[in-house]
Design a protein around this motif. Sequence first.
Motif, short mmCIF file in Angstrom:
data_model
loop_
_atom_site.label_atom_id
_atom_site.label_comp_id
_atom_site.label_asym_id
_atom_site.label_seq_id
_atom_site.Cartn_x
_atom_site.Cartn_y
_atom_site.Cartn_z
N LEU A 211 -4.94 -0.03 -10.00
CA LEU A 211 -5.69 -0.80 -9.00
C LEU A 211 -5.68 -0.08 -7.65
O LEU A 211 -5.95 -0.68 -6.61
CB LEU A 211 -5.09 -2.20 -8.84
CG LEU A 211 -4.90 -3.03 -10.12
CD1 LEU A 211 -4.29 -4.38 -9.79
CD2 LEU A 211 -6.22 -3.21 -10.85
N SER A 212 -5.41 1.20 -7.66
CA SER A 212 -5.23 1.97 -6.43
C SER A 212 -6.53 2.10 -5.63
O SER A 212 -7.63 1.94 -6.16
CB SER A 212 -4.70 3.37 -6.76
OG SER A 212 -3.44 3.30 -7.38
N PHE A 213 -6.37 2.42 -4.35
CA PHE A 213 -7.48 2.70 -3.45
C PHE A 213 -8.51 1.56 -3.43
O PHE A 213 -9.69 1.74 -3.69
CB PHE A 213 -8.15 4.03 -3.82
CG PHE A 213 -7.28 5.23 -3.51
CD1 PHE A 213 -7.24 5.78 -2.24
CD2 PHE A 213 -6.48 5.78 -4.50
CE1 PHE A 213 -6.43 6.87 -1.97
CE2 PHE A 213 -5.67 6.87 -4.23
CZ PHE A 213 -5.64 7.42 -2.96
N ASN A 214 -8.00 0.38 -3.11
CA ASN A 214 -8.82 -0.79 -2.85
C ASN A 214 -8.32 -1.41 -1.54
O ASN A 214 -7.65 -0.75 -0.75
CB ASN A 214 -8.73 -1.78 -4.01
CG ASN A 214 -9.62 -1.38 -5.18
OD1 ASN A 214 -10.84 -1.42 -5.10
ND2 ASN A 214 -9.00 -0.98 -6.28
N ASN A 215 -8.66 -2.65 -1.31
CA ASN A 215 -8.20 -3.36 -0.11
C ASN A 215 -7.44 -4.63 -0.51
O ASN A 215 -7.59 -5.68 0.11
CB ASN A 215 -9.39 -3.71 0.79
CG ASN A 215 -10.13 -2.49 1.29
OD1 ASN A 215 -9.52 -1.59 1.86
ND2 ASN A 215 -11.43 -2.44 1.07
N LEU A 216 -6.64 -4.53 -1.56
CA LEU A 216 -5.92 -5.67 -2.09
C LEU A 216 -4.78 -6.06 -1.16
O LEU A 216 -4.11 -5.20 -0.56
CB LEU A 216 -5.38 -5.34 -3.48
CG LEU A 216 -6.45 -5.00 -4.53
CD1 LEU A 216 -5.80 -4.54 -5.82
CD2 LEU A 216 -7.36 -6.20 -4.77
N THR A 217 -4.55 -7.35 -1.05
CA THR A 217 -3.50 -7.89 -0.17
C THR A 217 -2.55 -8.76 -0.98
O THR A 217 -2.72 -8.96 -2.18
CB THR A 217 -4.14 -8.72 0.96
OG1 THR A 217 -4.96 -9.76 0.39
CG2 THR A 217 -5.02 -7.85 1.85
N GLY A 218 -1.55 -9.29 -0.29
CA GLY A 218 -0.58 -10.14 -0.96
C GLY A 218 0.54 -9.32 -1.58
O GLY A 218 0.71 -8.13 -1.29
N THR A 219 1.29 -9.97 -2.44
CA THR A 219 2.48 -9.35 -3.03
C THR A 219 2.21 -8.85 -4.45
O THR A 219 1.19 -9.19 -5.07
CB THR A 219 3.63 -10.36 -3.08
OG1 THR A 219 3.22 -11.49 -3.88
CG2 THR A 219 3.99 -10.84 -1.69
N ILE A 220 3.12 -8.02 -4.94
CA ILE A 220 3.07 -7.61 -6.34
C ILE A 220 3.60 -8.77 -7.17
O ILE A 220 4.73 -9.23 -6.95
CB ILE A 220 3.94 -6.35 -6.57
CG1 ILE A 220 3.42 -5.19 -5.72
CG2 ILE A 220 3.93 -5.97 -8.05
CD1 ILE A 220 4.31 -3.96 -5.77
N PRO A 221 2.82 -9.31 -8.10
CA PRO A 221 3.27 -10.49 -8.85
C PRO A 221 4.57 -10.24 -9.61
O PRO A 221 4.72 -9.22 -10.28
CB PRO A 221 2.11 -10.74 -9.82
CG PRO A 221 0.92 -10.09 -9.19
CD PRO A 221 1.46 -8.89 -8.49
#
Length: 299
Positions: A211-221
């Motif tokens: 899922l690299s090189f995106n703009n994902l936020t939050g924590t690692i589940p």
Amino acid sequence: MSSLDPKDFEHIPLLFKLKYGFHFASWEQFRMGIDHSMKRSAINRGFNDSIDMIAGTNRYKELFTSNRVDLSEDATAKYIGRLTQLNWLDLREFGLKGAIPSEIGSLSELTRLDLAHNELIGSIPGELGALKQLNWMDLSFCQLSGAIPSSLGNLSQLLQLNLSYNKLSGEIPVELANLSKLTKLKLDNNQLTGSIPKEFGRLSRLSQMNLSFNNLTGTIPIEFGSLTGLVRLKLTHNQLSGIVPNELKRIRDLSHLWLEGNSELFGPLPNISFGVDVKIGDTKITPRPSIFRTIFRNS
């Protein structure tokens, strides 16, 4: 050689496989014999002549062509939609332009869809979620935009999903967690936002997730600790934050854990197995004393 006319597809509804081959100068036919063994015969004639030869028969299993088909043309889309027995559509690196035809969603027998490395634009048609037999979808390295359709979560037979290197935006559909047979998930190098669905912890057969090189936020589940068959987990260069879940130490087969480029990740690195390739550059993660057991890279 005659040029490829999309109308020619109308006469071959029993075609099983359509694949583009770089090294073929003509159509080649693979005929299924009575004993179900494959017989190969090269057709050194024009495309239209070849079509005449196979019209009305179900003995030809696979056709390769070095001609170019433009999926963006309305006529081509119309006739490809009539190939109701097609189970393999591979037009990788074909120089295609335009949008993916929604008509592909009517190819109910399709098991493989590979349109990677083309100049496709527009969104991924939601109709592709109707391909219930599909086990491989690769739409990577195109210029696709818009959201990932939640309908892709209906692809119950899917083993590999690659949508990397596009311009996809919006949140990752939680419905993708319904892909219980999925082994590889690549959504990297897009413009995805929101959090990583915790429901992905149900993907028990997953071996690779990027899922690299995106703009994902939050924590690692923390639910990722249930992915005991995971080999590669790549989440680099997002905006993830919080503590790296200690539950990741349960993943015994993990070989790659790439978390670099998430400046708000912190805390001790889980005590993972020997030989794991770890990347934690540009984070606040601190290695454990046993970090000598990993291949540690901070940049």
